[in-house]
Design a protein around this motif. Structure first.
Motif, mmCIF file in Angstrom:
data_model
loop_
_atom_site.group_PDB
_atom_site.id
_atom_site.type_symbol
_atom_site.label_atom_id
_atom_site.label_comp_id
_atom_site.label_asym_id
_atom_site.label_seq_id
_atom_site.Cartn_x
_atom_site.Cartn_y
_atom_site.Cartn_z
ATOM 1 N N ARG A 5 0.102 -9.870 5.908
ATOM 2 C CA ARG A 5 0.434 -10.900 4.932
ATOM 3 C C ARG A 5 0.131 -10.452 3.502
ATOM 4 N NH1 ARG A 5 -1.895 -13.376 9.205
ATOM 5 N NH2 ARG A 5 -3.952 -13.470 8.189
ATOM 6 N N TYR A 6 1.034 -10.799 2.610
ATOM 7 C CA TYR A 6 0.848 -10.473 1.208
ATOM 8 C C TYR A 6 -0.359 -11.235 0.647
ATOM 9 C CZ TYR A 6 2.012 -9.488 -3.667
ATOM 10 O OH TYR A 6 1.978 -9.053 -4.979
ATOM 11 N N ASN A 7 -1.092 -10.554 -0.209
ATOM 12 C CA ASN A 7 -2.294 -11.122 -0.843
ATOM 13 C C ASN A 7 -3.362 -11.523 0.172
ATOM 14 O OD1 ASN A 7 -1.913 -10.797 -3.579
ATOM 15 N ND2 ASN A 7 -0.862 -12.761 -3.849
ATOM 16 N N ASP A 8 -3.323 -10.892 1.343
ATOM 17 C CA ASP A 8 -4.310 -11.165 2.388
ATOM 18 C C ASP A 8 -4.851 -9.826 2.889
ATOM 19 O OD1 ASP A 8 -5.791 -11.878 4.599
ATOM 20 O OD2 ASP A 8 -4.292 -13.238 5.432
ATOM 21 N N LEU A 9 -5.854 -9.316 2.208
ATOM 22 C CA LEU A 9 -6.416 -8.018 2.584
ATOM 23 C C LEU A 9 -6.976 -8.027 3.995
ATOM 24 C CD1 LEU A 9 -8.285 -6.587 -0.537
ATOM 25 C CD2 LEU A 9 -6.348 -5.579 0.677
ATOM 26 N N ASP A 10 -7.535 -9.163 4.402
ATOM 27 C CA ASP A 10 -8.107 -9.233 5.744
ATOM 28 C C ASP A 10 -7.057 -8.977 6.816
ATOM 29 O OD1 ASP A 10 -10.631 -9.735 4.765
ATOM 30 O OD2 ASP A 10 -10.499 -11.912 5.004
ATOM 31 N N SER A 11 -5.834 -9.479 6.597
ATOM 32 C CA SER A 11 -4.797 -9.278 7.614
ATOM 33 C C SER A 11 -4.446 -7.803 7.747
ATOM 34 C CB SER A 11 -3.554 -10.101 7.283
ATOM 35 O OG SER A 11 -2.872 -9.596 6.145
ATOM 36 N N LEU A 12 -4.447 -7.070 6.637
ATOM 37 C CA LEU A 12 -4.181 -5.632 6.704
ATOM 38 C C LEU A 12 -5.384 -4.897 7.284
ATOM 39 C CD1 LEU A 12 -2.399 -3.205 6.163
ATOM 40 C CD2 LEU A 12 -3.288 -3.148 3.809
ATOM 41 N N HIS A 13 -6.575 -5.284 6.871
ATOM 42 C CA HIS A 13 -7.789 -4.660 7.419
ATOM 43 C C HIS A 13 -7.838 -4.818 8.929
ATOM 44 C CE1 HIS A 13 -11.996 -4.878 8.813
ATOM 45 N NE2 HIS A 13 -12.194 -3.867 7.973
ATOM 46 N N ALA A 73 -2.729 -10.896 -6.199
ATOM 47 C CA ALA A 73 -4.013 -11.499 -6.546
ATOM 48 C C ALA A 73 -4.948 -10.414 -7.084
ATOM 49 C CB ALA A 73 -4.623 -12.166 -5.315
ATOM 50 N N PRO A 74 -5.893 -10.779 -7.931
ATOM 51 C CA PRO A 74 -6.845 -9.784 -8.448
ATOM 52 C C PRO A 74 -7.495 -8.988 -7.324
ATOM 53 C CG PRO A 74 -7.116 -11.870 -9.610
ATOM 54 C CD PRO A 74 -6.156 -12.128 -8.474
ATOM 55 N N GLY A 75 -7.354 -7.684 -7.409
ATOM 56 C CA GLY A 75 -7.975 -6.811 -6.430
ATOM 57 C C GLY A 75 -7.148 -6.528 -5.193
ATOM 58 N N PHE A 76 -6.017 -7.231 -5.016
ATOM 59 C CA PHE A 76 -5.256 -7.046 -3.776
ATOM 60 C C PHE A 76 -4.678 -5.638 -3.685
ATOM 61 C CE2 PHE A 76 -1.039 -7.222 -1.636
ATOM 62 C CZ PHE A 76 -1.502 -7.359 -0.337
ATOM 63 N N LEU A 77 -3.920 -5.212 -4.679
ATOM 64 C CA LEU A 77 -3.293 -3.892 -4.607
ATOM 65 C C LEU A 77 -4.354 -2.792 -4.568
ATOM 66 C CD1 LEU A 77 -0.268 -4.295 -7.054
ATOM 67 C CD2 LEU A 77 -0.256 -4.392 -4.554
ATOM 68 N N ARG A 102 -4.823 -0.063 -1.583
ATOM 69 C CA ARG A 102 -4.971 1.377 -1.854
ATOM 70 C C ARG A 102 -6.214 1.927 -1.151
ATOM 71 N NH1 ARG A 102 -2.252 5.757 -2.836
ATOM 72 N NH2 ARG A 102 -3.314 5.985 -0.840
ATOM 73 N N LYS A 103 -7.321 1.218 -1.249
ATOM 74 C CA LYS A 103 -8.565 1.691 -0.635
ATOM 75 C C LYS A 103 -8.476 1.687 0.889
ATOM 76 C CE LYS A 103 -13.595 1.210 -0.761
ATOM 77 N NZ LYS A 103 -13.739 1.457 0.679
ATOM 78 N N LEU A 104 -7.889 0.637 1.455
ATOM 79 C CA LEU A 104 -7.742 0.599 2.911
ATOM 80 C C LEU A 104 -6.906 1.776 3.408
ATOM 81 C CD1 LEU A 104 -7.192 -3.211 3.635
ATOM 82 C CD2 LEU A 104 -9.083 -1.785 4.454
ATOM 83 N N CYS A 105 -5.831 2.098 2.692
ATOM 84 C CA CYS A 105 -5.004 3.238 3.094
ATOM 85 C C CYS A 105 -5.802 4.534 3.000
ATOM 86 C CB CYS A 105 -3.760 3.319 2.210
ATOM 87 S SG CYS A 105 -2.533 2.041 2.579
ATOM 88 N N ASP A 106 -6.584 4.678 1.942
ATOM 89 C CA ASP A 106 -7.417 5.876 1.803
ATOM 90 C C ASP A 106 -8.449 5.951 2.922
ATOM 91 O OD1 ASP A 106 -6.047 6.574 -0.487
ATOM 92 O OD2 ASP A 106 -7.521 5.691 -1.847
ATOM 93 N N ASP A 107 -9.074 4.829 3.212
ATOM 94 C CA ASP A 107 -10.124 4.818 4.243
ATOM 95 C C ASP A 107 -9.558 5.150 5.623
ATOM 96 O OD1 ASP A 107 -11.930 4.110 2.299
ATOM 97 O OD2 ASP A 107 -12.016 1.985 2.866
ATOM 98 N N VAL A 148 -0.573 6.507 4.664
ATOM 99 C CA VAL A 148 0.243 6.710 3.467
ATOM 100 C C VAL A 148 0.648 5.348 2.899
ATOM 101 C CG1 VAL A 148 2.416 7.652 2.579
ATOM 102 C CG2 VAL A 148 1.091 8.932 4.296
ATOM 103 N N LEU A 149 0.429 5.153 1.602
ATOM 104 C CA LEU A 149 0.812 3.914 0.933
ATOM 105 C C LEU A 149 2.176 4.078 0.277
ATOM 106 C CD1 LEU A 149 0.326 1.058 -0.116
ATOM 107 C CD2 LEU A 149 -1.015 2.054 -2.001
ATOM 108 N N VAL A 150 3.113 3.191 0.652
ATOM 109 C CA VAL A 150 4.481 3.246 0.137
ATOM 110 C C VAL A 150 4.786 1.954 -0.607
ATOM 111 C CG1 VAL A 150 6.927 3.502 0.729
ATOM 112 C CG2 VAL A 150 5.176 4.643 2.134
ATOM 113 N N PHE A 151 5.191 2.071 -1.861
ATOM 114 C CA PHE A 151 5.664 0.917 -2.626
ATOM 115 C C PHE A 151 7.192 0.900 -2.610
ATOM 116 C CE2 PHE A 151 1.978 0.056 -5.847
ATOM 117 C CZ PHE A 151 1.189 -0.404 -4.815
ATOM 118 N N ASP A 152 7.743 -0.237 -2.240
ATOM 119 C CA ASP A 152 9.180 -0.464 -2.359
ATOM 120 C C ASP A 152 9.427 -1.021 -3.761
ATOM 121 O OD1 ASP A 152 11.720 -1.660 -2.399
ATOM 122 O OD2 ASP A 152 11.669 -2.134 -0.270
#
Length: 449
Positions: A176-184, A209-213, A217-222, A226-230
């Motif tokens: 989900r967009y702006n939901d870091l927990d869902s990606l984590h 949201a502040p800090g989302f992008l 980025r950090k989750l992909c690094d951890d 690969v992080l891809v922006f459309d």
């Protein structure tokens, strides 16, 4: 007021006989417009288009967001005209390819290399393939946003998934967009299995949201992903350097298209050298079939792209779009407020990429009420499934649209008061472009829309 669509309707019927769906892009289909009111266009200039019946319209959407400088923008046309005399496609690269690559990379400082193609799906699919090759992994995480590609890896996640192998569908997961927990949670549940995270950094309806992008980025690094922006929509509409330049977060790969050529067909995959080189000749790793298209480097579109870059350096088209967009949104929203229906119709989104909401008497999103609004706008010389604007929209164009919308909203209010569009809407409502069955706009032979 536009009222005669007879020639358009006749040609649309013929198109259905020869072209599946009656258009070469689902979003351009007649089922996206009121029945009997799907204009077949002949030409455009600036923000105005004309149809085969002689009707003229202020257009929005602008070629599915591919035109930001206006139709037939003369500096782009002139650059293309000059290049035509030199030929278009050759057996070796041209100097123009080098100059266009230099121009592109000057706009996107986070990218080291670029490869051009013809449509956005080529670029996003190449990004996924490259990420899978670089990581040795198969899974892909995509954000819950509308569209990324016509290819199997994405279309398998939509209702139009006929013909897509289940194994392909199973390899793509949503967060989900702006939901870091869902990606984590997704990356953690399948630890070490995700090749790529793909998302639009922003959309017409959602800012990060502040800090989302930064968190993505950090989750992909951890997780070594690969992080891809459309950047298909955000590129040249948020800024010439795309959303990544606006928000200061650099992806590993980014995918571009749409407004790159102001309507001329060109797209691009850009990214970090260590990834992009896997598709080249300076690697000892197994080579990735990155992008290899006959028409990717044709000179006409590269010349158009270079002219677009020049325009963005001298004319500030993004600022012009944002200024006109704010005026348009304020005008239409004020009209809705004056009529007491602001809870049912509103113009929302980034000023350079506006959309409108349409709700029924209970406040639910409604295709029927949306179609009524489209119908009344068409009758008053406004064409568009959105209010996505261009730098070519003049004050007069915007005022015409606000006036047309105010009249359309008066009809909309009557429907709300009646509790139904019955008697006000001609024909069936529009339907989502990506749906499993042709119904509710299925056609029998002989019908055009």
């Amino acid at each position: 007021m536009n009222g005669d669509f007879r020639r358009s309707t006749e040609l649309q019927q013929r198109l259905h006989e020869l072209v599946p769906g009656g258009a070469h892009t689902y979003a351009r289909g007649a089922d996206q417009y009121p029945e009997g009111m799907a204009p077949v266009l002949t030409r455009g200039k600036g923000a105005t288009v004309w149809d085969v019946d002689g009707n003229s319209y202020v257009e929005y959407g602008m070629g599915l967001r591919s035109v930001t400088l206006g139709h037939a923008y003369e500096p782009v046309i002139e650059a293309v005209r000059d290049e035509l005399a030199n030929g278009l496609s050759f057996s070796r690269p041209t100097e123009l390819e080098l100059r266009a690559a230099e121009d592109f990379l000057s706009l996107v400082p986070g990218a080291d290399m670029v490869k051009f193609a013809k449509n956005g799906s080529d670029a996003t699919t190449a990004a996924v393939r490259l990420a899978r090759a670089a990581t040795g992994r198969e899974l892909v995480a995509i954000c819950d946003q509308p569209f990324y590609s016509v290819d199997d890896w994405f279309i398998g996640t939509t209702p139009m998934d006929a013909g897509i192998p289940q194994s392909t569908v199973d390899s793509v997961h949503r967060f989900r967009y702006n939901d870091l927990d869902s990606l984590h949670d997704l990356l953690t549940a399948h630890s070490g299995q995700f090749a790529a995270v793909v998302l639009e950094a922003a959309t017409a309806l959602a800012e990060p949201a502040p800090g989302f992008l930064e968190g993505v980025r950090k989750l992909c690094d951890d997780h070594g992903t690969v992080l891809v922006f459309d950047e298909m929509i955000t590129g040249f509409r948020w800024s010439a350097g795309g959303a990544q330049k606006c928000y200061g977060v650099t992806p590993d790969l980014s995918c571009w298209g749409k407004a790159m050529g102001n309507g001329f067909p060109i797209s691009a995959l850009a990214g970090k050298r260590q990834l992009m080189e896997l598709g080249g000749l300076r690697t000892g790793e197994p080579r990735v079939f990155l992008l290899s298209t006959t028409h990717g480097p044709e000179s006409m579109s590269l010349a158009a792209f270079r002219a677009v870059v020049k325009a963005y350096a001298s004319e500030e088209p993004v600022r012009a779009m944002e200024r006109a967009g704010r005026t348009l949104a304020d005008g239409v929203n004020s009209a809705a407020t004056d009529l007491g229906i602001a809870a049912h119709v509103s113009v929302i989104g980034r000023p350079s990429c506006l959309v409108f909401t349409t709700r029924d008497p209970e406040g639910h999103p409604s295709q029927a009420f949306r179609t009524l609004f489209l119908q009344e706008l068409l009758r008053r010389g406004v064409l568009g499934q959105s209010f996505v604007i261009s730098a070519a929209h003049t004050e007069s164009d915007v005022q015409h649209t606000v006036d047309a919308a105010a009249e359309a909203l008066s009809v909309y209010r009557k429907a709300l008061e009646a509790g139904s569009v019955t008697g006000l809407l001609d024909g069936r409502p529009v339907a989502p472009a990506l749906r499993r069955f042709a119904a509710p706009r299925r056609l029998e032979r002989g019908r055009s829309s």
